[in-house]
Design a protein around this motif. Structure first.
Motif, PDB file in Angstrom:
ATOM      1  N   GLN A  17       0.823  -1.211   0.000  1.00  0.00           N
ATOM      2  CA  GLN A  17       0.000   0.000   0.000  1.00  0.00           C
ATOM      3  C   GLN A  17       0.861   1.267   0.000  1.00  0.00           C
ATOM      4  OE1 GLN A  17      -2.477  -0.340   3.455  1.00  0.00           O
ATOM      5  NE2 GLN A  17      -3.652  -2.037   2.615  1.00  0.00           N
ATOM      6  N   GLY A  18       2.173   1.108  -0.080  1.00  0.00           N
ATOM      7  CA  GLY A  18       3.071   2.249  -0.167  1.00  0.00           C
ATOM      8  C   GLY A  18       3.748   2.653   1.126  1.00  0.00           C
ATOM      9  N   LEU A  19       3.571   1.885   2.194  1.00  0.00           N
ATOM     10  CA  LEU A  19       4.180   2.241   3.473  1.00  0.00           C
ATOM     11  C   LEU A  19       5.696   2.079   3.401  1.00  0.00           C
ATOM     12  CD1 LEU A  19       3.301   3.095   6.372  1.00  0.00           C
ATOM     13  CD2 LEU A  19       3.644   0.721   7.011  1.00  0.00           C
ATOM     14  N   VAL A  20       6.401   3.092   3.898  1.00  0.00           N
ATOM     15  CA  VAL A  20       7.864   3.102   3.936  1.00  0.00           C
ATOM     16  C   VAL A  20       8.297   3.205   5.386  1.00  0.00           C
ATOM     17  CG1 VAL A  20       9.928   4.377   3.238  1.00  0.00           C
ATOM     18  CG2 VAL A  20       7.980   4.221   1.676  1.00  0.00           C
ATOM     19  N   PHE A  21       9.295   2.422   5.771  1.00  0.00           N
ATOM     20  CA  PHE A  21       9.860   2.474   7.110  1.00  0.00           C
ATOM     21  C   PHE A  21      11.168   3.249   7.051  1.00  0.00           C
ATOM     22  CE2 PHE A  21       6.981  -0.992   7.405  1.00  0.00           C
ATOM     23  CZ  PHE A  21       6.682  -1.184   8.748  1.00  0.00           C
ATOM     24  N   THR A  22      11.335   4.199   7.958  1.00  0.00           N
ATOM     25  CA  THR A  22      12.587   4.935   8.094  1.00  0.00           C
ATOM     26  C   THR A  22      13.046   4.761   9.534  1.00  0.00           C
ATOM     27  OG1 THR A  22      11.911   6.559   6.444  1.00  0.00           O
ATOM     28  CG2 THR A  22      13.680   7.207   7.927  1.00  0.00           C
ATOM     29  N   ALA A  23      14.269   4.283   9.723  1.00  0.00           N
ATOM     30  CA  ALA A  23      14.767   3.997  11.063  1.00  0.00           C
ATOM     31  C   ALA A  23      15.975   4.867  11.381  1.00  0.00           C
ATOM     32  CB  ALA A  23      15.143   2.520  11.179  1.00  0.00           C
ATOM     33  N   LEU A  52       5.393   7.506  14.366  1.00  0.00           N
ATOM     34  CA  LEU A  52       6.716   8.043  14.658  1.00  0.00           C
ATOM     35  C   LEU A  52       6.977   7.709  16.120  1.00  0.00           C
ATOM     36  CD1 LEU A  52       8.176  11.452  13.627  1.00  0.00           C
ATOM     37  CD2 LEU A  52       8.758  10.361  15.774  1.00  0.00           C
ATOM     38  N   VAL A  53       7.915   6.813  16.362  1.00  0.00           N
ATOM     39  CA  VAL A  53       8.199   6.364  17.724  1.00  0.00           C
ATOM     40  C   VAL A  53       9.696   6.422  17.979  1.00  0.00           C
ATOM     41  CG1 VAL A  53       6.172   4.867  17.901  1.00  0.00           C
ATOM     42  CG2 VAL A  53       8.302   3.933  17.031  1.00  0.00           C
ATOM     43  N   THR A  54      10.041   6.736  19.235  1.00  0.00           N
ATOM     44  CA  THR A  54      11.441   6.718  19.640  1.00  0.00           C
ATOM     45  C   THR A  54      11.562   5.900  20.915  1.00  0.00           C
ATOM     46  OG1 THR A  54      11.210   8.770  20.895  1.00  0.00           O
ATOM     47  CG2 THR A  54      11.966   8.965  18.612  1.00  0.00           C
ATOM     48  N   ASP A  55      12.743   5.373  21.122  1.00  0.00           N
ATOM     49  CA  ASP A  55      13.040   4.640  22.345  1.00  0.00           C
ATOM     50  C   ASP A  55      12.871   5.602  23.518  1.00  0.00           C
ATOM     51  OD1 ASP A  55      14.567   3.714  24.601  1.00  0.00           O
ATOM     52  OD2 ASP A  55      15.639   2.354  23.273  1.00  0.00           O
ATOM     53  N   VAL A  67      11.769   5.011  14.813  1.00  0.00           N
ATOM     54  CA  VAL A  67      11.220   4.571  13.530  1.00  0.00           C
ATOM     55  C   VAL A  67      10.059   5.475  13.157  1.00  0.00           C
ATOM     56  CG1 VAL A  67      10.024   2.699  12.308  1.00  0.00           C
ATOM     57  CG2 VAL A  67      11.843   2.149  13.924  1.00  0.00           C
ATOM     58  N   ALA A  68       9.994   5.804  11.889  1.00  0.00           N
ATOM     59  CA  ALA A  68       8.826   6.497  11.338  1.00  0.00           C
ATOM     60  C   ALA A  68       8.322   5.671  10.165  1.00  0.00           C
ATOM     61  CB  ALA A  68       9.194   7.907  10.867  1.00  0.00           C
TER      62      ALA A  68
END
Length: 111
Positions: free
Chosen positions: A10-16, A46-49, A27-28
């Motif tokens: 569906q076009g989702l991209v992960f950026t870490a 959008l999550v961070t440790d 990760v976003a």
């Protein structure tokens, strides 16, 4: 089918974001959409440790998302945030984002 494989179709991209020679600390996930509001980069998550929050990781991810949005010809970045997530709201306001709409939803149970 897994979430990641279906969402990727569906076009989702992960950026870490990683610590140099270390673990992932943020990760976003995002996708480009064409809507009645124009072409936009929609940030699904959008999550961070928690151990590195307020250390700039989220800001680096936001900068990268903005750069990707520009390269994709987007005129906006949009995201949804839970109404009780006040820490995230402060972060998004600090990054010049405004609350522009209410997002409504309803769970659908199987028949």
């Amino acid at each position: 089918m897994s979430f990641a494989s279906e969402a990727h179709r569906q076009g989702l991209v992960f950026t870490a974001a990683y610590v140099p020679d270390g673990p992932c600390v943020g990760v976003a996930t995002h996708r480009t959409l064409v809507t009645s509001r124009g072409r936009l980069l929609f940030v699904d998550d959008l999550v961070t440790d928690p151990g590195v929050r307020s250390g700039g990781v989220g800001s680096l991810l936001m900068e990268e998302l903005e750069a990707r949005a520009r390269r994709a010809g987007c005129t906006r970045i949009e995201l949804d945030s839970g109404v009780a997530n006040h820490g995230a709201h402060r972060f998004y306001h600090a990054h010049r984002m405004v609350i522009a709409a209410h997002h409504f939803g309803r769970d659908i149970s199987p028949e």
